[in-house]
Design an enzyme around this catalytic site. Structure first.
Site, PDB file in Angstrom:
ATOM      1  N   ASN A 153      -6.827  -0.880  -0.274  1.00 44.05           N
ATOM      2  CA  ASN A 153      -6.541  -0.784   1.156  1.00 44.05           C
ATOM      3  C   ASN A 153      -7.423   0.272   1.819  1.00 44.05           C
ATOM      4  O   ASN A 153      -7.733   1.296   1.220  1.00 44.05           O
ATOM      5  CB  ASN A 153      -5.062  -0.449   1.371  1.00 44.05           C
ATOM      6  CG  ASN A 153      -4.153  -1.523   0.788  1.00 44.05           C
ATOM      7  OD1 ASN A 153      -4.606  -2.637   0.537  1.00 44.05           O
ATOM      8  ND2 ASN A 153      -2.904  -1.190   0.559  1.00 44.05           N
ATOM      9  N   ASP A 155      -6.475   1.598   4.768  1.00 46.76           N
ATOM     10  CA  ASP A 155      -5.632   2.161   5.830  1.00 46.76           C
ATOM     11  C   ASP A 155      -5.239   3.628   5.640  1.00 46.76           C
ATOM     12  O   ASP A 155      -4.676   4.246   6.541  1.00 46.76           O
ATOM     13  CB  ASP A 155      -4.376   1.300   6.025  1.00 46.76           C
ATOM     14  CG  ASP A 155      -3.555   1.118   4.746  1.00 46.76           C
ATOM     15  OD1 ASP A 155      -3.453   2.075   3.951  1.00 46.76           O
ATOM     16  OD2 ASP A 155      -2.991   0.019   4.558  1.00 46.76           O
ATOM     17  N   HIS A 170     -12.355   0.305  -1.496  1.00 44.70           N
ATOM     18  CA  HIS A 170     -12.987  -0.391  -0.380  1.00 44.70           C
ATOM     19  C   HIS A 170     -13.228   0.524   0.826  1.00 44.70           C
ATOM     20  O   HIS A 170     -13.415   0.054   1.937  1.00 44.70           O
ATOM     21  CB  HIS A 170     -12.151  -1.607   0.026  1.00 44.70           C
ATOM     22  CG  HIS A 170     -12.098  -2.676  -1.036  1.00 44.70           C
ATOM     23  ND1 HIS A 170     -11.187  -3.703  -1.035  1.00 44.70           N
ATOM     24  CD2 HIS A 170     -12.857  -2.868  -2.137  1.00 44.70           C
ATOM     25  CE1 HIS A 170     -11.380  -4.473  -2.105  1.00 44.70           C
ATOM     26  NE2 HIS A 170     -12.384  -3.982  -2.786  1.00 44.70           N
ATOM     27  N   CYS A 201     -29.722  12.489  11.703  1.00 47.28           N
ATOM     28  CA  CYS A 201     -30.910  11.607  11.693  1.00 47.28           C
ATOM     29  C   CYS A 201     -30.993  10.673  12.902  1.00 47.28           C
ATOM     30  O   CYS A 201     -31.978   9.979  13.065  1.00 47.28           O
ATOM     31  CB  CYS A 201     -30.951  10.804  10.392  1.00 47.28           C
ATOM     32  SG  CYS A 201     -29.761   9.460  10.351  1.00 47.28           S
ATOM     33  N   GLY A 238       1.401  -5.490  -4.950  1.00 48.48           N
ATOM     34  CA  GLY A 238       1.014  -6.056  -3.662  1.00 48.48           C
ATOM     35  C   GLY A 238      -0.423  -6.504  -3.568  1.00 48.48           C
ATOM     36  O   GLY A 238      -1.038  -6.409  -2.515  1.00 48.48           O
ATOM     37  N   ASN A 264       5.360  -7.924  -6.917  1.00 43.24           N
ATOM     38  CA  ASN A 264       4.825  -8.858  -5.923  1.00 43.24           C
ATOM     39  C   ASN A 264       5.868  -9.949  -5.695  1.00 43.24           C
ATOM     40  O   ASN A 264       6.432 -10.459  -6.660  1.00 43.24           O
ATOM     41  CB  ASN A 264       3.519  -9.491  -6.453  1.00 43.24           C
ATOM     42  CG  ASN A 264       2.678 -10.108  -5.344  1.00 43.24           C
ATOM     43  OD1 ASN A 264       3.187 -10.814  -4.480  1.00 43.24           O
ATOM     44  ND2 ASN A 264       1.382  -9.827  -5.369  1.00 43.24           N
TER      45      ASN A 264
HETATM   46  P1  OAD Z   1      -4.137 -10.203  -0.354  1.00 42.40           P
HETATM   47  O1  OAD Z   1      -3.778 -10.534   1.065  1.00 42.40           O
HETATM   48  O2  OAD Z   1      -5.100 -11.042  -1.063  1.00 42.40           O
HETATM   49  O3  OAD Z   1      -2.797 -10.219  -1.195  1.00 42.40           O
HETATM   50  C1  OAD Z   1      -1.637  -9.570  -0.730  1.00 42.40           C
HETATM   51  C2  OAD Z   1      -0.608  -9.708  -1.810  1.00 42.40           C
HETATM   52  O4  OAD Z   1       0.514  -8.957  -1.408  1.00 42.40           O
HETATM   53  C3  OAD Z   1      -0.125 -11.144  -2.045  1.00 42.40           C
HETATM   54  O5  OAD Z   1      -0.158 -11.419  -3.418  1.00 42.40           O
HETATM   55  C4  OAD Z   1       1.307 -11.126  -1.506  1.00 42.40           C
HETATM   56  O6  OAD Z   1       2.178 -11.968  -2.251  1.00 42.40           O
HETATM   57  C5  OAD Z   1       1.678  -9.679  -1.708  1.00 42.40           C
HETATM   58  N1  OAD Z   1       2.716  -9.171  -0.815  1.00 42.40           N
HETATM   59  C6  OAD Z   1       3.017  -9.574   0.455  1.00 42.40           C
HETATM   60  N2  OAD Z   1       4.008  -8.823   0.954  1.00 42.40           N
HETATM   61  C7  OAD Z   1       4.346  -7.921  -0.006  1.00 42.40           C
HETATM   62  C8  OAD Z   1       5.296  -6.871  -0.095  1.00 42.40           C
HETATM   63  N3  OAD Z   1       6.106  -6.578   0.929  1.00 42.40           N
HETATM   64  N4  OAD Z   1       5.370  -6.171  -1.239  1.00 42.40           N
HETATM   65  C9  OAD Z   1       4.548  -6.453  -2.289  1.00 42.40           C
HETATM   66  N5  OAD Z   1       3.624  -7.427  -2.257  1.00 42.40           N
HETATM   67  C10 OAD Z   1       3.529  -8.164  -1.130  1.00 42.40           C
HETATM   68  O7  OAD Z   1      -4.569  -8.661  -0.381  1.00 42.40           O
HETATM   69  P2  OAD Z   1      -5.390  -7.875  -1.486  1.00 42.40           P
HETATM   70  O8  OAD Z   1      -5.064  -8.350  -2.853  1.00 42.40           O
HETATM   71  O9  OAD Z   1      -5.232  -6.441  -1.169  1.00 42.40           O
HETATM   72  O10 OAD Z   1     -11.175  -6.394   0.793  1.00 42.40           O
HETATM   73  O11 OAD Z   1      -6.872  -8.293  -1.128  1.00 42.40           O
HETATM   74  C11 OAD Z   1      -7.913  -7.674  -1.815  1.00 42.40           C
HETATM   75  C12 OAD Z   1      -9.094  -7.489  -0.917  1.00 42.40           C
HETATM   76  O12 OAD Z   1      -9.439  -8.709  -0.333  1.00 42.40           O
HETATM   77  C13 OAD Z   1      -8.862  -6.579   0.262  1.00 42.40           C
HETATM   78  O13 OAD Z   1      -8.972  -5.213  -0.058  1.00 42.40           O
HETATM   79  C14 OAD Z   1      -9.934  -6.983   1.202  1.00 42.40           C
HETATM   80  C15 OAD Z   1      -9.935  -8.479   0.997  1.00 42.40           C
HETATM   81  O14 OAD Z   1     -11.124  -9.092   1.050  1.00 42.40           O
HETATM   82  C16 OAD Z   1     -11.876  -5.697   1.710  1.00 42.40           C
HETATM   83  O15 OAD Z   1     -11.574  -5.657   2.869  1.00 42.40           O
HETATM   84  C17 OAD Z   1     -13.062  -4.969   1.177  1.00 42.40           C
END
Ligand code: OAD
Length: 291
Positions: A153, A155, A170, A201, A238, A264
């Site tokens: 994340n 954030d 990231h 620069c 998550g 998850n």
């Molecule tokens: P995703 O949106 O791919 O996955 C989010 C995951 O969180 C899913 O598996 C959901 O089931 C789960 N989820 C949703 N609500 C939840 C909750 N309340 N508690 C726990 N889990 C929950 O997000 P990421 O895996 O973070 O890269 O994605 C990876 C990367 O893909 C990001 O960092 C981003 C993107 O491209 C960049 O921006 C560089």
């Protein structure tokens, strides 16, 4: 769930080295949308390229410990905000595809538009607050002998919740970097809608996130794999476990002999191999697991 929760608590109680990987899901309960849930709800935009870098098999290179494959791009993740339409997307931004904005090429071609888009996203993050999941992890770190928190994340909510040893794979959306030299800059005096210039620069200032087509920070990646391969228990929270190289971390932990606990509400490519799966929202499960 209760039985799994008890087993997971026992694993954590016996562990001296704990590593954690978080993804967008942990910030969902803080009001910051996840990436892939919304993409599937909204569907990809017309003509969108396939989500490069989002299949584990497609992006992982050979030696991922040394760094991600050249040109491994983050992400289609950023598409989320442009495809949801209506909802939280400001009308102005709905006409753009994030993969057309979140690239060095887009910034070079049209810095003002990209800067304004990030200003809008930064505002959303600034208004969000850490939730019970972030807090539970910060508390865990205080009592763990060895602890590393790896996050995808941008954030900054883990640090705002009190976590200290945070590895940001990231980048961080609140940080500015020099577009020419990549150095992290002190927050610039910003005029609305105009990217500032580097005081040293003169190059444009850019947001400190990893863009499509960019390398992940090598030190962060190295530290992340070292933590995964050296831990007793690895928590994967998550994350959809599809974006490389982060998606390989829990598997690296498993291969090195660690127990892996996944938190998850939906199943992921990790679920079948995880030692324990706790199906639920991070903000509910983590206080019970770690409290
Ligand atoms: P995703 O949106 O791919 O996955 C989010 C995951 O969180 C899913 O598996 C959901 O089931 C789960 N989820 C949703 N609500 C939840 C909750 N309340 N508690 C726990 N889990 C929950 O997000 P990421 O895996 O973070 O890269 O994605 C990876 C990367 O893909 C990001 O960092 C981003 C993107 O491209 C960049 O921006 C560089």
């Amino acid at each position: 769930m209760d039985e799994n929760l008890a087993k997971a608590r026992a694993l954590l109680a016996a562990a001296s080295r704990i590593a954690v990987l978080t993804g967008a899901g942990i910030s969902a309960e803080s009001g910051i949308p996840t990436f892939r849930d919304a993409m599937s709800a909204a569907g990809p935009p017309q003509g969108a390229r396939p989500p490069g870098g989002e299949r584990r098999e497609a992006t992982i290179g050979g030696d991922h410990v040394a760094g991600p494959p050249q040109g491994a791009g983050p992400p289609g993740g950023e598409r989320r905000e442009a495809t949801i339409g209506g909802g939280h997307t400001a009308g102005l931004w709905a006409q753009f595809r994030p993969e057309d904005l979140a690239t060095p090429e887009a910034f070079a071609a049209n810095p003002k538009v990209v800067w304004e888009w990030y200003a809008w996203r930064r505002e959303r993050v600034a208004k969000a607050a850490p939730n019970a999941g972030h807090t539970a992890l910060a508390n865990l770190e205080r009592r763990a002998a060895h602890f590393a928190l790896i996050t995808q994340n941008v954030d900054g909510l883990h640090r705002r919740a009190g976590s200290r040893n945070v590895i940001e794979l990231h980048g961080n959306i609140m940080i500015d970097r020099c577009f020419a030299e990549g150095r992290v800059l002190a927050a610039a005096d910003e005029l609305p809608g105009t990217p500032p210039r580097c005081a040293r620069c003169g190059a444009l200032v850019r947001p400190g996130v990893v863009w499509f087509g960019e390398m992940l920070p090598p030190k962060a990646l190295e530290d992340a794999f070292a933590a995964a391969q050296g831990c007793d228990v690895f928590l994967s929270i998550g994350t959809s476990t599809v974006v490389e190289p982060a998606a390989s971390l829990p598997f690296a932990a498993l291969d090195a002999g660690a127990s892996v606990i996944e938190v998850n509400p939906t199943r992921t490519p990790l679920s079948a191999r995880a030692t324990i799966v706790l199906a639920g929202a991070a903000g509910e499960v983590l206080p019970r697991l770690l409290g």
